[in-house]
Design an enzyme around this catalytic site. Structure first.
Site, mmCIF file in Angstrom:
data_model
loop_
_atom_site.group_PDB
_atom_site.id
_atom_site.type_symbol
_atom_site.label_atom_id
_atom_site.label_comp_id
_atom_site.label_asym_id
_atom_site.label_seq_id
_atom_site.Cartn_x
_atom_site.Cartn_y
_atom_site.Cartn_z
ATOM 1 C CE LYS A 179 47.834 -91.432 57.640
ATOM 2 N NZ LYS A 179 48.935 -92.318 57.190
ATOM 3 C CE1 TYR A 211 48.615 -88.879 61.535
ATOM 4 C CE2 TYR A 211 46.467 -89.029 62.606
ATOM 5 C CZ TYR A 211 47.562 -89.638 62.026
ATOM 6 O OH TYR A 211 47.606 -91.007 61.927
ATOM 7 C CG ASP A 265 63.304 -88.397 52.605
ATOM 8 O OD1 ASP A 265 62.097 -88.466 52.905
ATOM 9 O OD2 ASP A 265 63.909 -87.313 52.467
ATOM 10 C CB ILE A 266 58.531 -92.084 51.639
ATOM 11 C CG1 ILE A 266 57.928 -91.273 52.791
ATOM 12 C CG2 ILE A 266 58.892 -93.496 52.069
ATOM 13 C CD1 ILE A 266 56.576 -91.798 53.267
#
Length: 293
Positions: A130, A126, A37-38
């Site tokens: 990012k 999103y 799980d990053i």
């Protein structure tokens, strides 16, 4: 070369894992979210310290653009915090991090192609998350490559090519947006580009770290992309009958998240620095049988 891949079950992650598995000089640790799980700082640190990679390639992301508008916290956890933790861990062990980003960091209204130095102005959660990930990676690790790409498709996962082929078998007519433009990008080519960069780093070459664009040519609209998909599908016998296509405008296909009208990325920098050419998406579609599974 010791490579840690996160998001190994995604479109690019699968291609990375498959391509690197053929390299006998590379040791690969390919992990999906069930194994790493990053968004868990301690788990990331432990995995990196134990494996001691020379290269970390982060192919993990929350890419559900519309869901991101509701899943804001999750989007930032996966797209900003996870990359930050991986970059911090890379810095701690002296590794380089290669991180995949997106055309959605731009507003999408420029005339002409976007270059790496253009002003970012994401229009949704999103893209915002990012971009936050790009900033976090750059701040946390000196040896970083941020690879922005667009319109990804491949044999694995869900993508536009698979959707068109599936709908082409069940519908006689389809509406496809014709006023959004970009470069379809084959996941296998993205993986290959990342591997070429990783090899250059491992060889000890002088590396110009930073942001690069890598996507496909020629630039087309979604409508033109769909036309080509069906042309090749008919030619290769994947479809017996071509559906009728209607070219519609963005406002005729409303979505929760705004899509950029211009996703055209200029790839001159990566060609100049690493001699990596833009993805030829039409060549990738010649193996169109592989997208029907």
């Amino acid at each position: 070369m010791r490579v840690l891949i996160t998001g190994c079950n995604g479109q690019v992650g699968c291609s990375l894992t498959e391509q690197l598995a053929k390299d006998t000089n590379t040791t690969v640790l390919a992990l999906d979210r069930d194994y790493l799980d990053i968004t868990n700082l301690d788990a990331v640190h432990a995995a990196v310290v134990e494996f001691k990679p020379s290269i970390i390639i982060n192919a993990a992301a929350h890419t559900a653009v519309d869901k991101a508008e509701e899943e804001v916290e999750l989007s930032y956890a996966i797209n900003r915090d996870g990359p930050k933790y991986l970059a911090q861990a890379a810095q701690d062990v002296g590794a380089a991090i290669l991180h995949i980003s997106t055309d959605y960091v731009f507003e999408g209204n420029k005339v002409g192609e976007y270059v790496e130095s253009d002003t970012t102005n994401p229009q949704g959660v999103y893209g915002e998350s990012k971009l936050a990930g790009e900033v976090a990676v750059a701040q946390a690790c000196d040896k970083h490559i941020i690879l922005r790409t667009a319109w990804v498709f491949g044999e694995n996962g869900n993508n536009f090519v698979k959707t068109m082929l599936r709908l082409g078998t069940t519908r006689d007519a389809l509406n496809v947006v014709g006023d959004q433009f970009g470069g379809p990008t084959y996941a296998g080519d993205i993986a290959n580009a990342l591997i070429q960069i990783a090899n250059r780093i491992t060889q000890g070459d002088a590396i110009e770290y930073g942001v690069y664009h890598f996507s496909g040519l020629p630039h087309v609209s979604w409508y033109e992309f769909a036309e080509t998909i069906f042309d090749i599908a008919i030619e290769k016998g994947v479809l017996k009958k071509r559906p009728s296509l209607s070219n519609i405008k963005t406002e005729q296909y409303p979505t929760p998240a705004k899509r950029p009208s211009n996703s055209c990325l200029n790839t001159d920098k990566i060609t100049s620095v690493f001699a990596i050419e833009a993805s030829d998406w039409k060549v990738a579609l010649n193996n169109i049988q592989a997208y029907t599974g």
